[in-house]
Structure formats: C-alpha cells, structure tokens
Design a protein around this motif. Structure first.
Motif, short mmCIF file in Angstrom:
data_model
loop_
_atom_site.label_atom_id
_atom_site.label_comp_id
_atom_site.label_asym_id
_atom_site.label_seq_id
_atom_site.Cartn_x
_atom_site.Cartn_y
_atom_site.Cartn_z
N ALA A 290 0.87 -1.17 0.00
CA ALA A 290 0.00 0.00 0.00
C ALA A 290 0.90 1.23 0.00
O ALA A 290 2.09 1.13 0.35
N LEU A 291 0.35 2.35 -0.40
CA LEU A 291 1.09 3.61 -0.32
C LEU A 291 0.59 4.37 0.90
O LEU A 291 -0.61 4.54 1.08
N VAL A 292 1.54 4.76 1.74
CA VAL A 292 1.20 5.62 2.88
C VAL A 292 2.17 6.79 2.85
O VAL A 292 3.39 6.57 2.73
N HIS A 293 1.66 7.97 2.91
CA HIS A 293 2.49 9.18 2.77
C HIS A 293 3.34 9.10 1.50
O HIS A 293 4.50 9.50 1.49
N GLY A 294 2.79 8.53 0.45
CA GLY A 294 3.48 8.50 -0.84
C GLY A 294 4.49 7.38 -1.00
O GLY A 294 5.11 7.24 -2.05
N ARG A 295 4.70 6.57 0.07
CA ARG A 295 5.71 5.50 -0.02
C ARG A 295 5.07 4.12 0.12
O ARG A 295 4.05 3.97 0.79
N ARG A 296 5.75 3.15 -0.47
CA ARG A 296 5.24 1.78 -0.42
C ARG A 296 5.54 1.15 0.93
O ARG A 296 6.65 1.24 1.43
N VAL A 297 4.53 0.49 1.49
CA VAL A 297 4.71 -0.29 2.71
C VAL A 297 4.10 -1.67 2.46
O VAL A 297 3.12 -1.80 1.73
N PRO A 298 4.70 -2.70 3.06
CA PRO A 298 4.19 -4.06 2.80
C PRO A 298 2.97 -4.43 3.64
O PRO A 298 2.87 -4.02 4.80
N VAL A 299 2.08 -5.19 3.03
CA VAL A 299 1.00 -5.84 3.77
C VAL A 299 1.64 -6.99 4.53
O VAL A 299 2.45 -7.74 3.98
N ILE A 300 1.28 -7.18 5.78
CA ILE A 300 1.83 -8.30 6.57
C ILE A 300 0.68 -9.18 7.08
O ILE A 300 -0.41 -8.69 7.36
N GLY A 301 0.96 -10.47 7.17
CA GLY A 301 -0.06 -11.42 7.63
C GLY A 301 -1.15 -11.57 6.58
O GLY A 301 -1.04 -11.06 5.46
N ARG A 302 -2.19 -12.31 6.94
CA ARG A 302 -3.28 -12.52 5.99
C ARG A 302 -4.24 -11.34 6.01
O ARG A 302 -4.42 -10.70 7.04
N ILE A 303 -4.86 -11.10 4.87
CA ILE A 303 -5.91 -10.08 4.79
C ILE A 303 -7.18 -10.67 5.39
O ILE A 303 -7.58 -11.78 5.02
N SER A 304 -7.80 -9.97 6.33
CA SER A 304 -9.07 -10.41 6.93
C SER A 304 -10.22 -9.83 6.11
O SER A 304 -10.03 -9.05 5.19
#
Ligand SMILES: *Cc1c(COP(=O)(O)O)cnc(C)c1O
Length: 371
Positions: A290-304
């Motif tokens: 996902a982008l947060v404050h314009g930067r990429r951050v990883p999704v962690i764990g399973r999506i609920s």
C-alpha cells in the motif's frame, strides 16, 4: 473508491481515435466493471457527441433496465444470450438482444408481437470464442432461417463477433477470426445494411485494420491495460484509512494463521479494508503493498474480511490513525496500478475491478461543467 470520470472519458476517446472514429458501444456490464453503472453512463451521455455514442453494451437484461432507470433512452445491446424467461422484460425496456440460435429469434419475435412493437436484434457469429453465436461456417443456412423468423416483427440490425486473444502479443488468431467472420457475412442473405462490430478494447487499439462500424470497449476505458503496448490513464483508486497505529514488540504475530511475526520492534497500521471489500486475499502472500504518505509499505499477515495490516516501520515521521493508505492509485510520487495488483494475484484487472465490493463508498471526480 474514487473514480476519475474525466480520465475514463479520455481513455474512451483514445479508443475511438485508434478505431479511426468508429462509433462507440461502451460496455457498462457488471456495474461498469465495478465503477458504478449510473454515474459512468450519465457522464458518457453528457459528454459524448451523439454520433460518437452509438449505444451501451451490457451482459444482462437487468443491466439494460438499470440503464433505463439512469435515464438512457438510446440503444442498449445485451451481448450475452438472455435466458428466454427474460425476453418480455427485454421487450418492455426496449432493449436490443444478441441472438445465437433460431429458437431465440422466434422467441424474440413472439415478444415483439406481444409487446406490439418492432424489436431489434443482432446476431452473434461464433468465430472461435465458443460461448455464444451462430456457427460462422454455417452462415448460409442459419442466415436464411434468421431472416425468415424475424419477418416484419424484428429488425435484424447488426452482426458481431468477439476475439478471444486480441490482447496477446501474437495477433494471428484475431486475423483468422476476422477472416471467418467476413466469410460468414458474405454468406448472409441480402437485406438492409447491417451494422458490424468486432472489437473489444484490445482489438480496437492494437489492430489497425477492419474493426467494423462500431467498437465495444471496456477495460481500457476503465483504466486496465488491453494487451502489450496499451497504457490507459488510471481511473479507479482504492483507499482506506488507518484505523489504528501501534508499536509492537519483537515476537508479535498478526492475522489468521499467525503467518507473520515481528522480528524487532515494529510499527504496524491496521487498515479498515479487507477481502469483504474486494481486496484480494491472495494479495498479502503475493507481496502486496500500500502507499502511505506516498511510499510503499508491505502488507503483513493474511488479509481479513474487514482489516488489513501494513508494516509502517520504514516510514519516516509520524503516522496517525486517520491517515490514508492507497491500495490502488497514486499518492504523491507513488503509484500502484490495477494491473500490478492483478499480476501479483495471478489474475486480470477485470477481476480486481469487478470484485470491488458494494461496501466501498464510491466518489466521482469530474471537472466542473465549463471548465
Ligand atoms: C466485455 C465485452 C467487451 C469489452 O471487452 P474489453 O476487453 O473489456 O474491452 C466487448 N464485447 C463483448 C461481447 C464483451 O462481452
């Protein structure tokens, strides 16, 4: 979910330009590929010149009825074979059906008689898609029967076919399909000139040759690529707010199955979106970001179903609950395209867009009138 209607319109105009000014039958099936049937259709009705907008294409009678409710009085072509039980409704809404067998032509003629109006139809010609259409090789036989069954009750307005691989690098199969289509057309009985259409987005953009009088674009208009060398403007953005931001100690697990464990002190953010909104569950294990404050951050764990956790540890500065994360779309210098998400999930942009759920509020952006 944000939908940029002006970008959608620009993508559509690019298709028309590539198709050398052919008239448009924009495909608005499946709730306009998830973006919202009525807002999309109304924007096109208001923005396109009358000669450019030949009609709208849908897959189901109910979608044609929804277009009527949205105020569209022009042509609606139902391109998928409608179950016979729906013909009376189709007639009442004044829809144009695509027909693929003689029994269907008779049924549609009965509906016209019952409704006391003349109804239009198109014949689909199967040149290799195999899901609908009269067989191309037998056009001489069914052509005669169709004309007979139509009589004066029906207007045989158009003929079309559908390419199965116009988005692939090699266009030879599309050429072969076109050849079968043209050969079939030549075998049909004489009559008033019938409108001819063949091209989805990929064919309209990538095949310079014959495409017919009308083109049927879908995905490219909605911001999805339509094969090599086609790059639309992004149209749909998917955003969610951080509901919670926390620092967690090493050894903290996240999500069903506890598939991720923090290795050090980390900062996690919980997004208020999940697979219940159509965010594919597979995305997490496939390196989703996902982008947060314009930067990429990883999704962690399973999506609920309703929540998705991202690791914010690498972001400089404060991140607060209420800040916005972008799952699809642009944020400052960052961009995540719908095709990127689809590729990660091993699917196509169509499935990602049409899967976006009804729980998501949709907001529409367009330039103010006269701007
Ligand atoms: C969905 C559809 C289209 C549009 O295809 P895209 O690949 O989205 O451009 C065109 N024609 C028919 C018959 C369709 O079902």
């Amino acid at each position: 979910m944000e939908v940029d209607l002006d970008a959608l319109l620009r993508n559509l105009r690019r298709v028309r330009q590539a198709a050398r000014g052919a008239a448009l039958l924009p495909m608005v099936k499946a709730n306009a590929y998830g973006l919202g049937l009525a807002p999309v259709a109304r924007h096109l009705m208001a923005s396109l010149e009358t000669e450019a907008l030949w009609g709208f294409g849908v897959a189901a009678v109910a979608e044609g009825e929804a277009l009527r409710e949205a105020g569209w009085r022009g042509r609606v072509v139902v391109t998928a074979p409608a179950p016979p039980g729906e013909y009376a409704r189709g007639a009442r809404a004044g829809l144009t059906l695509a027909l693929s067998e003689i029994a269907a032509v008779r049924e549609w003629a009965d509906a016209a008689r019952d409704a006391g109006t003349r109804l239009a139809f198109h014949t689909e010609i199967d040149t290799g898609m195999g899901r609908a259409g009269f067989p191309a090789a037998e056009a001489a036989e069914w052509g005669r029967s169709v004309a007979e069954a139509a009589g004066d009750l029906l207007e045989w307005e158009g003929c079309f076919t559908h390419f199965h691989s116009a988005d692939e690098a090699d266009l030879a199969s599309a050429d072969a399909q076109e050849e079968r289509f043209r050969a079939a057309l030549a075998l049909l009985p004489e009559g008033p000139r019938r409108v001819v259409h063949t091209s989805n987005s990929a064919a309209a953009l990538r095949r310079a040759g014959f495409g017919g009088d009308v083109v049927r674009p879908g995905i490219f208009m909605y911001g999805g690529e339509a094969g090599p060398g086609t790059r639309p403007e992004a149209v749909a953005s998917l955003r969610a707010r951080l509901g919670l931001v926390r620092r967690v100690p090493p050894g903290t697990t996240v999500g069903y199955g506890a598939t991720y464990t923090s290795r050090r002190q980390e900062r996690w953010g919980t997004l208020t979106i999940g697979y219940g909104d159509g965010l594919p569950r597979r995305l997490a294990a496939a390196g989703g970001e996902a982008l947060v404050h314009g930067r990429r951050v990883p999704v962690i764990g399973r999506i609920s179903m309703d929540m998705t956790v991202v690791d914010l540890s690498e972001l400089p500065g404060e991140v607060r609950a209420g800040d916005v994360a972008t799952l699809i779309g642009s944020d400052g210098p960052g961009e995540i395209r719908v095709d990127e998400v689809a590729a990660r999930c091993g699917t196509i942009s169509y499935e990602i867009l049409t899967g976006l759920g009804l729980r998501l509020p949709r907001t529409y952006r367009r330039a103010p009138a006269g701007a």
